[in-house]
Design a protein around this motif. Sequence first.
Motif, PDB file in Angstrom:
ATOM      1  N   ASN A  63       0.889  -1.239  -0.032  1.00  0.00           N
ATOM      2  CA  ASN A  63      -0.070  -0.122   0.079  1.00  0.00           C
ATOM      3  C   ASN A  63       0.759   1.206   0.068  1.00  0.00           C
ATOM      4  O   ASN A  63       1.835   1.217   0.630  1.00  0.00           O
ATOM      5  N   SER A  64       0.273   2.176  -0.644  1.00  0.00           N
ATOM      6  CA  SER A  64       1.061   3.790  -0.587  1.00  0.00           C
ATOM      7  C   SER A  64       0.164   4.644   0.235  1.00  0.00           C
ATOM      8  O   SER A  64      -1.047   4.253   0.106  1.00  0.00           O
ATOM      9  N   ARG A  65       0.614   5.967   0.710  1.00  0.00           N
ATOM     10  CA  ARG A  65      -0.170   6.733   1.324  1.00  0.00           C
ATOM     11  C   ARG A  65      -1.303   7.607   0.359  1.00  0.00           C
ATOM     12  O   ARG A  65      -2.135   8.098   0.852  1.00  0.00           O
ATOM     13  N   ASP A  66      -0.724   7.303  -0.754  1.00  0.00           N
ATOM     14  CA  ASP A  66      -1.775   8.115  -1.673  1.00  0.00           C
ATOM     15  C   ASP A  66      -2.977   7.125  -2.485  1.00  0.00           C
ATOM     16  O   ASP A  66      -3.384   7.244  -3.625  1.00  0.00           O
ATOM     17  N   ILE A  93      -2.476  -5.146  -7.106  1.00  0.00           N
ATOM     18  CA  ILE A  93      -3.363  -5.244  -6.026  1.00  0.00           C
ATOM     19  C   ILE A  93      -2.440  -5.071  -4.835  1.00  0.00           C
ATOM     20  O   ILE A  93      -1.382  -5.224  -4.741  1.00  0.00           O
ATOM     21  N   THR A  94      -3.095  -4.428  -3.739  1.00  0.00           N
ATOM     22  CA  THR A  94      -2.635  -4.311  -2.499  1.00  0.00           C
ATOM     23  C   THR A  94      -3.578  -5.184  -1.188  1.00  0.00           C
ATOM     24  O   THR A  94      -4.435  -5.465  -1.664  1.00  0.00           O
ATOM     25  N   PRO A  95      -3.051  -5.161  -0.288  1.00  0.00           N
ATOM     26  CA  PRO A  95      -3.685  -5.963   0.893  1.00  0.00           C
ATOM     27  C   PRO A  95      -4.841  -5.203   1.176  1.00  0.00           C
ATOM     28  O   PRO A  95      -5.876  -5.615   1.842  1.00  0.00           O
ATOM     29  N   HIS A  96      -5.068  -3.892   0.497  1.00  0.00           N
ATOM     30  CA  HIS A  96      -6.366  -3.003   0.715  1.00  0.00           C
ATOM     31  C   HIS A  96      -7.336  -2.971  -0.412  1.00  0.00           C
ATOM     32  O   HIS A  96      -8.351  -2.551  -0.723  1.00  0.00           O
ATOM     33  N   SER A  97      -7.194  -3.906  -1.356  1.00  0.00           N
ATOM     34  CA  SER A  97      -7.971  -3.831  -2.800  1.00  0.00           C
ATOM     35  C   SER A  97      -9.089  -4.705  -2.678  1.00  0.00           C
ATOM     36  O   SER A  97      -9.914  -4.099  -3.321  1.00  0.00           O
ATOM     37  N   ILE A  98      -9.273  -5.489  -1.779  1.00  0.00           N
ATOM     38  CA  ILE A  98     -10.492  -6.501  -1.792  1.00  0.00           C
ATOM     39  C   ILE A  98     -11.672  -5.689  -1.424  1.00  0.00           C
ATOM     40  O   ILE A  98     -11.885  -5.212  -0.077  1.00  0.00           O
ATOM     41  N   ARG A  99     -12.785  -5.651  -2.040  1.00  0.00           N
ATOM     42  CA  ARG A  99     -14.179  -5.432  -1.726  1.00  0.00           C
ATOM     43  C   ARG A  99     -15.043  -6.313  -1.956  1.00  0.00           C
ATOM     44  O   ARG A  99     -15.642  -6.334  -2.864  1.00  0.00           O
ATOM     45  N   GLY A 100     -15.233  -7.222  -0.945  1.00  0.00           N
ATOM     46  CA  GLY A 100     -15.998  -8.136  -1.109  1.00  0.00           C
ATOM     47  C   GLY A 100     -15.349  -9.159  -2.367  1.00  0.00           C
ATOM     48  O   GLY A 100     -14.490  -9.921  -2.109  1.00  0.00           O
ATOM     49  N   ARG A 133      10.212  -6.766   3.719  1.00  0.00           N
ATOM     50  CA  ARG A 133       9.900  -7.987   4.833  1.00  0.00           C
ATOM     51  C   ARG A 133       8.887  -7.440   5.897  1.00  0.00           C
ATOM     52  O   ARG A 133       7.962  -8.287   6.367  1.00  0.00           O
ATOM     53  N   HIS A 134       9.071  -6.106   6.295  1.00  0.00           N
ATOM     54  CA  HIS A 134       8.227  -5.836   7.545  1.00  0.00           C
ATOM     55  C   HIS A 134       6.820  -5.748   6.976  1.00  0.00           C
ATOM     56  O   HIS A 134       5.959  -5.752   7.736  1.00  0.00           O
ATOM     57  N   MET A 135       6.506  -5.526   5.731  1.00  0.00           N
ATOM     58  CA  MET A 135       4.962  -5.346   5.298  1.00  0.00           C
ATOM     59  C   MET A 135       4.604  -6.789   5.349  1.00  0.00           C
ATOM     60  O   MET A 135       3.241  -6.849   5.602  1.00  0.00           O
ATOM     61  N   GLU A 136       5.090  -7.789   5.417  1.00  0.00           N
ATOM     62  CA  GLU A 136       4.585  -9.293   5.530  1.00  0.00           C
ATOM     63  C   GLU A 136       4.395  -9.394   6.777  1.00  0.00           C
ATOM     64  O   GLU A 136       3.899 -10.646   6.864  1.00  0.00           O
ATOM     65  N   GLU A 137       4.707  -8.697   7.705  1.00  0.00           N
ATOM     66  CA  GLU A 137       4.434  -9.139   9.108  1.00  0.00           C
ATOM     67  C   GLU A 137       3.210  -8.147   9.569  1.00  0.00           C
ATOM     68  O   GLU A 137       2.749  -8.625  10.690  1.00  0.00           O
ATOM     69  N   LYS A 138       2.742  -7.324   8.732  1.00  0.00           N
ATOM     70  CA  LYS A 138       1.522  -6.592   9.183  1.00  0.00           C
ATOM     71  C   LYS A 138       0.101  -7.242   9.003  1.00  0.00           C
ATOM     72  O   LYS A 138       0.167  -8.382   8.102  1.00  0.00           O
ATOM     73  N   LYS A 139      -0.918  -6.887   9.816  1.00  0.00           N
ATOM     74  CA  LYS A 139      -2.196  -7.642  10.030  1.00  0.00           C
ATOM     75  C   LYS A 139      -2.765  -7.785   8.627  1.00  0.00           C
ATOM     76  O   LYS A 139      -3.064  -8.489   8.075  1.00  0.00           O
ATOM     77  N   ASP A 140      -2.808  -6.343   7.870  1.00  0.00           N
ATOM     78  CA  ASP A 140      -3.419  -6.495   6.604  1.00  0.00           C
ATOM     79  C   ASP A 140      -2.855  -7.742   5.362  1.00  0.00           C
ATOM     80  O   ASP A 140      -3.666  -8.159   4.699  1.00  0.00           O
ATOM     81  N   PHE A 141      -1.715  -7.800   5.610  1.00  0.00           N
ATOM     82  CA  PHE A 141      -0.821  -8.806   4.612  1.00  0.00           C
ATOM     83  C   PHE A 141      -1.296 -10.227   5.130  1.00  0.00           C
ATOM     84  O   PHE A 141      -1.914 -11.020   4.244  1.00  0.00           O
TER      85      PHE A 141
END
Length: 394
Positions: A63-66, A93-100, A133-141
């Motif tokens: 994900n990015s801030r924009d 896609i990113t970990p925030h891409s899914i909408r249903g 690597r740290h992104m794979e440790e986050k809850k959204d991933f």
Amino acid sequence: MSTIYYHIEKKQWYQCEEENGLFFGKTNTMIPYVGSCPEHSLPFPVNNDGNHVGPIIGILTGNSRDNTFLGNLKVLKRILLSLHEHGALGVIITPHSIRGQIMEAFTFYQPLNKWIKLQSPLPNVVYNRIPYRHMEEKKDFIDIVSFFKMNEIPFFNPHFFSKWEVYQILKKNDFVKRFLPETTLLKNLRDLKKMVTKHQILYIKSSTGYKGIDLYRLKVQQNGMIVETPHGKHSYSTFTSFWEKNQGDFTKSNYLIQEAIEADTYDGKRYDLRILCHYRDNGHLISGIGVRVAGENGVTTHVPNGGSIIPYQFVGDRFDEVILQKLVFEIGRTLMDETGEFIGEFSIDLGRSKNGAIFIYEINSKPMVFDEVDIHQKGLENLTKLLIMEASKA
């Protein structure tokens, strides 16, 4: 081939070929028929198999801030264009891409030479290109990986490797383990002293390090020790003084101690091979072999830290490629068997000692981008075929 159309403003897909509808994505979403193609719609040529088109291949990145995405745009664009050339619909896609059952995605649209945003059904397969690597440790991933598994969407390359975990796994393979330098976890000063009594030269490296970062080479001398890093050379009178200065780094995360190999040289400098590997049919094969030569400090062969590139042909006659291919096959099989995950690609850092023995330094789950054009192209070709093959099985 069929052509499907996407209307950016309406965020809808259409097609003009099959009155009963065409279907795509993991959930076989119907693309409605329209008598004539709507204006301001973008055409996408895709493979068809009866009334199914695609596949849709999701490339997962950060994900990015924009509200767009992070990653190496040049690499992502190259993969997308290759997928599109082979009749697949590749989307970022990113970990925030899914909408249903819908994804908010991006792709590079070559006819307009620009990135576009679009909505897409769930993909047939997902390729993990999370950059850090740290992104794979986050809850959204963790959550999106669980979502893919729950929906039986194949997830290609599950995560970054830990050097220590890979070492423990490969030691279980009787063929591979004889090519592994002795390696142990660095937990305390006693571990260091124990390895030094067996090997006069050692490497200390982070289990999660990359590109030669967090790498130390220790050489024991009569009056103490010399420690080299990519940034310089330091002398220590005792092991204890070295440990006290660096203990904070060594104990906050897993560091390994590895015996240093008296490496073969080219033009007086140490070198190693970078072997790019992809899964094909019933096992992993070599897509290309690059060579990296150490820089002036000799600690690492990574180009950003002073290493350089030479053609494989300069040293190729020093290696038995039957052995190299056997190693690739056994490493791939063992990693997949032991982790239970599909590992479609990896790379091997491999060296040769002065007496001709082969040693595996490390395995990387997310291979670097090779500068060599032939390896670059062959790797992309094999990756594209693999992603489409895995999508067709889903």
